[in-house]
Motif scaffolding. Structure first.
Motif, mmCIF file in Angstrom:
data_model
loop_
_atom_site.group_PDB
_atom_site.id
_atom_site.type_symbol
_atom_site.label_atom_id
_atom_site.label_comp_id
_atom_site.label_asym_id
_atom_site.label_seq_id
_atom_site.Cartn_x
_atom_site.Cartn_y
_atom_site.Cartn_z
ATOM 1 N N HIS A 1 12.199 100.762 70.723
ATOM 2 C CA HIS A 1 12.408 102.082 71.323
ATOM 3 C C HIS A 1 13.307 102.019 72.557
ATOM 4 N N SER A 2 13.212 100.953 73.323
ATOM 5 C CA SER A 2 14.009 100.843 74.543
ATOM 6 C C SER A 2 15.419 100.310 74.296
ATOM 7 N N GLU A 3 15.539 99.356 73.391
ATOM 8 C CA GLU A 3 16.813 98.657 73.210
ATOM 9 C C GLU A 3 17.632 99.155 72.015
ATOM 10 N N LEU A 4 16.966 99.804 71.052
ATOM 11 C CA LEU A 4 17.661 100.309 69.862
ATOM 12 C C LEU A 4 17.335 101.787 69.652
ATOM 13 N N THR A 5 17.400 102.533 70.722
ATOM 14 C CA THR A 5 17.012 103.938 70.711
ATOM 15 C C THR A 5 17.772 104.739 69.662
ATOM 16 N N ASP A 6 19.088 104.613 69.635
ATOM 17 C CA ASP A 6 19.899 105.378 68.690
ATOM 18 C C ASP A 6 19.563 105.015 67.251
ATOM 19 N N PHE A 7 19.346 103.745 66.990
ATOM 20 C CA PHE A 7 18.984 103.304 65.636
ATOM 21 C C PHE A 7 17.675 103.947 65.205
ATOM 22 N N LEU A 8 16.660 103.903 66.056
ATOM 23 C CA LEU A 8 15.355 104.452 65.689
ATOM 24 C C LEU A 8 15.380 105.962 65.538
ATOM 25 N N ALA B 1 20.570 89.944 63.641
ATOM 26 C CA ALA B 1 21.672 89.545 62.755
ATOM 27 C C ALA B 1 21.836 90.551 61.612
ATOM 28 N N ALA B 2 20.746 90.976 60.999
ATOM 29 C CA ALA B 2 20.818 91.928 59.893
ATOM 30 C C ALA B 2 21.395 93.267 60.356
ATOM 31 N N LEU B 3 20.964 93.740 61.514
ATOM 32 C CA LEU B 3 21.494 94.996 62.041
ATOM 33 C C LEU B 3 22.977 94.873 62.401
ATOM 34 N N THR B 4 23.362 93.719 62.924
ATOM 35 C CA THR B 4 24.760 93.486 63.276
ATOM 36 C C THR B 4 25.638 93.481 62.031
ATOM 37 N N ALA C 1 24.940 94.989 59.192
ATOM 38 C CA ALA C 1 24.961 96.362 58.683
ATOM 39 C C ALA C 1 25.942 97.225 59.475
ATOM 40 N N CYS C 2 25.951 97.071 60.784
ATOM 41 C CA CYS C 2 26.891 97.824 61.624
ATOM 42 C C CYS C 2 28.331 97.440 61.304
ATOM 43 N N ASN C 3 28.588 96.168 61.157
ATOM 44 C CA ASN C 3 29.931 95.703 60.825
ATOM 45 C C ASN C 3 30.381 96.287 59.489
ATOM 46 N N ASP C 4 29.513 96.259 58.491
ATOM 47 C CA ASP C 4 29.839 96.815 57.175
ATOM 48 C C ASP C 4 30.147 98.302 57.277
#
Length: 97
Positions: A39-46, A80-83, A85-88
């Motif tokens: 919630h604090s570090e990946l707010t936009d993702f959540l 790593a998985a989120l990175t 996915a973002c790159n793709d």
């Protein structure tokens, strides 16, 4: 002066340990600590996700040894998985232009 990659590695380690051990093992994140980190570090993702069980699903997917905690190695898998996915996603957006 650290390189960009060294700084990114340091940031990953620092973020993990800022949240781990607040309630138990200082080398692992329990579900509450993981939820706080997300919630604090990946707010936009959540906030872009519609699944109310997302944190529980992430916890279950990351917790490869089934100890109900996420250690640093398991945490790095998430990042790593989120990175990737973002790159793709950004590559697909560039191809559409």
């Amino acid at each position: 002066m650290p390189t960009q990659l060294e700084g990114a590695m340091d940031a990953l380690i620092t973020v993990f340990y800022n949240y781990s051990g607040n309630d138990g093992d200082k080398h692992k994140l329990n579900k509450g600590e993981l939820k706080q980190l997300l919630h604090s570090e990946l707010t936009d993702f959540l906030t872009s996700q519609k699944d109310p069980m997302l944190v529980e699903k992430i916890m279950n997917d990351l917790d490869s040894n089934q100890d109900n905690e996420v250690d640093f190695n398991e945490f790095v898998v998430l990042v790593a998985a989120l990175t990737v996915a973002c790159n793709d996603f950004f590559q697909q957006q560039n191809e559409k232009k």
